[in-house]
Design an enzyme around this catalytic site. Structure first.
Site, short mmCIF file in Angstrom:
data_model
loop_
_atom_site.label_atom_id
_atom_site.label_comp_id
_atom_site.label_asym_id
_atom_site.label_seq_id
_atom_site.Cartn_x
_atom_site.Cartn_y
_atom_site.Cartn_z
N ARG A 140 -3.60 -8.97 -20.40
CA ARG A 140 -4.54 -8.69 -21.51
C ARG A 140 -3.96 -7.72 -22.53
NH1 ARG A 140 -7.82 -4.40 -21.20
NH2 ARG A 140 -9.72 -5.30 -22.05
N GLU A 149 1.42 -8.24 8.89
CA GLU A 149 1.61 -6.80 9.09
C GLU A 149 2.46 -6.20 7.96
OE1 GLU A 149 1.14 -3.22 10.68
OE2 GLU A 149 0.00 -5.04 11.14
N ASP A 197 -9.99 0.81 -25.31
CA ASP A 197 -10.41 0.67 -23.92
C ASP A 197 -10.34 1.97 -23.15
OD1 ASP A 197 -11.18 -1.91 -23.53
OD2 ASP A 197 -9.16 -2.64 -23.12
N PRO A 233 0.83 -1.22 0.00
CA PRO A 233 0.00 0.00 0.00
C PRO A 233 0.86 1.27 0.00
CG PRO A 233 -0.10 -1.09 2.15
CD PRO A 233 0.68 -1.99 1.24
#
Ligand code: SAH
Length: 242
Positions: A150, A113, A164, A86
């Site tokens: 993809r 953690e 896209d 993160p």
């Protein structure tokens, strides 16, 4: 393209690797994706891969030795080693396009953690899939793999990814399929007109409009032609009037 994933839950990836477009890409040998059990690299007799944090605090941290050994074992001189975290740079379509040109990626999934901070010396980059915290890097690793695979030539129709959403900055135009009348909601007439030129024009206008309405934050970073700049301003004025 080869993707090696280091995780304490390799079985988590089974349905992902055995379904739909990813499965087909693997069967056609366009990509190889393998999930490796981190514990197999642990020198601890109980195959332990975590320990308590120095300085105290909640939870367990993943230790360096198994990760270091797994990375050294899997990497070669062309590998890109990516930690899912993160704290990393936010993953975007632009990043997916860039990574789709790599020949080998090693994705490291944290758990608990997180990971001993010295992992930074053993990776090439740290990527986050968004500003929220998950229990593990497995879902982020699937998100990266899916978005990247993809885009590898041969996996899906290239025309289809070219248009896209986000691929060239804009969102895609709205699309419709049969029936023409669904509970009184009709498909825009131009799409059934057979006039290809008019359809192209409508689609170009609609992708601009979609972006202005749904994701105005994207507008700043899109390289626009003069015609697109004028059109965007016109769309904005019309929205204000409504
Ligand atoms: N304590 C850590 C978070 C640990 S979450 C911190 O505050 O930074 C456990 C693991 O889940 C992480 O090591 C990472 O691999 C994964 N993870 C959680 N959220 C993520 C996100 N937004 N993007 C990518 N990986 C994430």
């Amino acid at each position: 393209m080869k993707i090696d994933i280091i995780t304490i839950f390799p079985e988590f990836f089974d349905p992902f690797l055995e379904t739909s477009i990813i499965k087909r890409a693997i069967e056609q040998d366009i990509v190889s994706i393998k999930a490796h059990q981190l514990r197999d690299y642990s020198k601890n007799k109980h195959k332990k891969v975590d320990d308590t944090p120095y300085g105290g605090g909640a939870g367990m941290l993943m230790t360096m030795q198994p990760l270091d050994d797994a990375i050294s074992n899997l990497r070669d001189k062309n590998s890109k080693v990516i930690l899912l975290s993160p704290q990393g740079k936010r993953f975007t379509q632009k990043k997916a396009i860039k990574l789709a040109k790599e020949s080998h990626m090693i994705l490291i999934c944290g758990h608990y953690e997180g990971i001993d901070a010295r992992i930074e010396h053993f990776i090439d980059e740290e990527i986050s899939i968004g500003d929220y915290v998950l229990t593990g890097g497995e879902i982020p690793a699937m998100i990266l793999s899916d978005a990247i695979v993809r885009l590898v030539p041969g996996v899906i129709h290239e025309d289809s990814s070219e248009e896209d959403s986000l691929q060239n900055g804009w969102l895609k135009y709205p699309q419709y399929t049969k029936p023409n009348d669904y509970k009184g909601y009709l498909v825009p007439e131009v799409l059934t007109s057979g006039n290809h030129q008019e359809i192209l024009k409508w689609r170009e206008e609609m992708r601009l409009k979609n972006t202005v309405i749904k994701r105005p934050d994207l507008l700043k970073s899109i390289k626009k032609t003069d015609a697109q700049t004028i059109k965007v301003e016109e769309i904005k004025r019309n929205i204000k009037k409504v």
